[in-house]
Structure formats: structure tokens, C-alpha cells
Scaffold this active site. Structure first.
Site, PDB file in Angstrom:
ATOM      1  CG  ASP A  88      -1.967   0.988   1.283  1.00 50.38           C
ATOM      2  OD1 ASP A  88      -2.410   1.402   0.196  1.00 50.38           O
ATOM      3  OD2 ASP A  88      -2.407   1.360   2.395  1.00 50.38           O
ATOM      4  CG  HIS A  89      -0.405   4.834   0.045  1.00 53.36           C
ATOM      5  ND1 HIS A  89      -0.810   5.810  -0.831  1.00 53.36           N
ATOM      6  CD2 HIS A  89      -1.521   4.452   0.724  1.00 53.36           C
ATOM      7  CE1 HIS A  89      -2.104   6.021  -0.682  1.00 53.36           C
ATOM      8  NE2 HIS A  89      -2.564   5.201   0.245  1.00 53.36           N
TER       9      HIS A  89
HETATM   10  P1  13P Z   1      -9.003   4.864   5.320  1.00 54.76           P
HETATM   11  O1  13P Z   1      -8.129   5.735   6.168  1.00 54.76           O
HETATM   12  O2  13P Z   1     -10.243   5.574   4.906  1.00 54.76           O
HETATM   13  O3  13P Z   1      -9.295   3.550   5.965  1.00 54.76           O
HETATM   14  O4  13P Z   1      -8.197   4.560   3.956  1.00 54.76           O
HETATM   15  C1  13P Z   1      -7.212   3.578   3.937  1.00 54.76           C
HETATM   16  C2  13P Z   1      -6.414   3.604   2.685  1.00 54.76           C
HETATM   17  O5  13P Z   1      -6.736   4.246   1.708  1.00 54.76           O
HETATM   18  C3  13P Z   1      -5.189   2.788   2.661  1.00 54.76           C
HETATM   19  O6  13P Z   1      -4.464   2.969   1.491  1.00 54.76           O
HETATM   20  O1  G3H Z   2      -3.194   4.988   3.517  1.00 54.59           O
HETATM   21  C1  G3H Z   2      -2.595   4.736   4.539  1.00 54.59           C
HETATM   22  C2  G3H Z   2      -2.940   3.517   5.316  1.00 54.59           C
HETATM   23  O2  G3H Z   2      -4.008   3.779   6.184  1.00 54.59           O
HETATM   24  C3  G3H Z   2      -1.726   3.019   6.027  1.00 54.59           C
HETATM   25  O3  G3H Z   2      -1.411   3.858   7.090  1.00 54.59           O
HETATM   26  O4  G3H Z   2       0.985   4.409   6.749  1.00 54.59           O
HETATM   27  O5  G3H Z   2      -0.083   4.572   9.016  1.00 54.59           O
HETATM   28  O6  G3H Z   2       0.366   2.334   7.987  1.00 54.59           O
HETATM   29  P1  G3H Z   2       0.063   3.793   7.738  1.00 54.59           P
HETATM   30 ZN    ZN Z   3      -4.551   4.927   0.710  1.00 59.43          ZN
END
Ligand code: 13P
Ligand code: G3H
Ligand code: ZN
Length: 315
Positions: A88-89
Site C-alpha cells: 500500500d502506497h
Molecule cells: P481509510 O483511512 O479511509 O481507511 O483509507 C485507507 C487507505 O486508503 C489505505 O491505502
Molecule cells: O493509507 C494509509 C494507510 O491507512 C496506512 O497507514 O501508513 O499509518 O500504515 P500507515
Molecule cells: Zn490509501
């Protein structure tokens, strides 16, 4: 790298293409520890739902990528549903490569903070590394910001995803899915006033990219009042929170959204579960006694999401 289990992870491309055709969406749930993972996988198993487990840079740092991958191997061995493991990201090529080399079946390269051409070059570099290894790639175009009620049209155009650019971006990068900005934002405080998403823009994006291309909605937690209340009744101070109303998801799914990211709602459920035990049983100090209920609360919210997103029975 193949995982040490007889069952392998599934690339998100496969899951999302199927979801697009069936007009449902996969929840992508953030994993940081064993209890969250168990909760999500048990929910998916019980409802026969395919799952996307996602790990952020922060989760990798907190739990260690190897621990998380070993936990996911255990999850594969104890389930029979399709599971994808997604970064993720990811902010640069190196983190995407480390996840691909470690066995992830999908990565997000988030170049949304860069200018258009730089974003394209970065995504292309990741796609060129990922695709020969059968790993799917998600990118992001537009900015996910908390948006004021009275945002002007020109401000909106600067922040939200531009449909023509989305089409060009996909064509030039060969990316498998695209996260778009239409008014959602990360965290528990998404809207200052009424919850509004730009569905007209989403429809234009779908028209530009085609109805066989999967779009991704980040910042899509609903921040349920009941979960916030459990936290607040047990000592938390979460005020003025607001999430994406659940009825918006079926509309989004009809317009090409096939992956819906959820982290905040799991955090709220987990925290509420822990806080309740801490408040009601102050003499308790066995971690299993508060992590168990927290895990059960996360499982319940994930089961609920699976039904709302229409993923139940799709495994
Ligand atoms: P929320 O903060 O709305 O749960 O989004 C999570 C997200 O987009 C993780 O990439
Ligand atoms: O988009 C972000 C997700 O909620 C992950 O959050 O970077 O704090 O793990 P984090
Ligand atoms: Zn996100």
C-alpha cells in the site's frame, strides 16, 4: 519469490478484472499484526470472499516484512479463498522491488505527489520490473486531500483526477489499476460538512479509461458511529469524525471501482475492543484477554464490509 506454502498468492489484476465484470468490489484491508490478519482472513473464509491484504511502509517497519509474509503464508495454509498480498502506497522503486522480491503479488507505486511526467516514469519503471514476475501494479493520479465543503471548481480540478490524463497515464504506463481522487481522504475526518464524492467525475473517468479498467478508491472507511462510540465510551476522544456513507459504494462499483481501501475502520474496531476490556476489567493484564475481543471486533467489521462491497460468495 514463491512462498513456502502449497497455495500461492493471486495477483490483484485477476481479482479486480473478475470484480469489474461482476460489478462488485474487493475490500483491501491493511494488516499490521497477527490479530488483524487472522480477523480479516477468518471473515473472508466464513463468507467465501476473495481478499486483498495490504501492507504499508509503516506496517513493514513495525512488523518486519518477513514476519508479515510468514503470517500470510500461514493464512494461505488455513484458508481456501483467493488472497492477494499488496504493498500500500509504495513511494519509490526500491520498496516496490523489495516487496516483489519478497513474494508480494501486487504493489502500489504512489507517485501522486510528483508532476505528471515523473509519476509516469516512476510507474513505468515499476511495471517493467513487476509484470515479468506476474505481479500487478496500482498507481495513483490526483491528490487525496481532506476537502472543504465550499471548494471552487478550479481548486477541485487541481486536486481531483483528470479523466483525459487518467487515460493517457494508463496507456503510457501499462499499469493494472488506478487510484483516483474524487473527494475521499485518509483517516477518520474525511468531510468538514456533508459527505460528498464527485460521481460525475468518476463517470467521466470510467468513460475515458473504459469499463474494463479497474479503479481504486482510497480513504474509503465509513467511520461507523457505533465503533467511534465504543472507543469514546471507553476513554477515547474522537470528535467530529466522518467517513464515506455506505450507500455510496454500490454507486462507485457501478462506475468502475473494483478495489476499496479500508484501514481506519479496522483501527477503530481494534482500539474499541481493547479499550472496552481495559475499562471494564482494569485488573486484567493478559494480552490475550484484550487482543482476543479486539480481533473479534475487526472480524465483525470486515464481514460487514464484505457484504456491503458485494464480495461474499465470490471466492
Ligand atoms: P481509510 O483511512 O479511509 O481507511 O483509507 C485507507 C487507505 O486508503 C489505505 O491505502
Ligand atoms: O493509507 C494509509 C494507510 O491507512 C496506512 O497507514 O501508513 O499509518 O500504515 P500507515
Ligand atoms: Zn490509501
Amino acid at each position: 519469490m514463491p512462498l513456502c506454502t502449497s497455495r500461492q498468492l493471486v495477483p490483484t489484476k485477476e481479482l479486480l478484472q473478475k470484480a469489474l465484470k461482476g460489478k462488485y468490489a474487493l475490500g483491501a484491508y491493511n494488516v499490521n499484526n497477527m490479530e488483524l490478519l487472522q480477523a480479516i482472513v477468518e471473515a473472508g473464509n466464513e463468507l467465501k470472499a476473495p481478499l486483498i491484504l495490504q501492507v504499508s511502509a509503516g506496517a513493514r517497519k513495525y512488523a518486519n516484512q518477513t514476519y508479515l509474509i510468514k503470517l500470510v503464508e500461514a493464512a494461505l495454509d488455513s484458508s481456501d479463498i483467493p488472497i492477494a498480498l499488496h504493498l500500500d502506497h509504495g513511494e519509490d522503486f526500491e520498496i516496490c522491488k523489495a516487496c516483489i522480491d519478497g513474494g508480494f503479488s501486487s504493489v502500489m507505486i504512489d507517485g501522486s505527489k510528483h508532476p505528471f511526467e515523473e509519476n509516469i516514469a516512476l510507474v513505468k519503471q515499476v511495471v517493467d520490473y513487476a509484470h515479468p514476475r506476474n505481479v500487478s501494479v496500482e498507481a495513483e493520479l490526483g491528490r487525496l486531500a481532506g476537502v472543504e465543503d465550499n471548494i471552487s471548481v478550479s481548486e477541485k480540478d487541481a486536486i481531483y483526477t483528470n479523466p483525459a490524463e487518467a487515460k493517457e497515464f494508463i496507456d503510457r504506463t501499462g499499469v493494472d489499476s488506478l487510484a483516483i481522487a474524487i473527494g475521499t481522504s485518509h483517516g477518520a475526518y474525511k468531510f468538514k460538512g456533508e459527505a460528498k464524492l464527485d460521481f460525475e467525475r468518476l463517470a467521466e473517468i470510467q468513460k475515458a479509461v473504459g469499463d474494463d479498467f479497474p479503479l481504486v478508491l482510497h480513504g474509503a472507511s465509513s467511520v461507523p458511529e457505533e465503533l467511534v462510540k465504543i472507543c469514546n465510551d471507553n476513554g477515547a476522544e474522537i470528535k467530529g469524525s466522518k467517513g464515506v456513507p455506505e450507500e455510496m459504494f454500490s454507486k462507485a462499483t457501478q462506475l468502475g471501482v473494483a478495489k476499496i481501501n479500508v484501514d481506519t475502520d479496522l483501527r477503530l474496531a481494534f482500539t474499541g475492543g481493547i479499550r472496552k476490556v481495559m475499562k471494564e476489567s482494569p485488573s486484567e493484564f493478559d494480552p490475550r484477554k484484550y487482543l482476543g475481543p479486539a480481533r473479534a471486533a475487526v472480524k465483525e467489521i470486515v464481514k460487514h464490509k464484505i457484504k456491503v462491497f458485494g464480495t461474499d460468495g465470490k471466492a
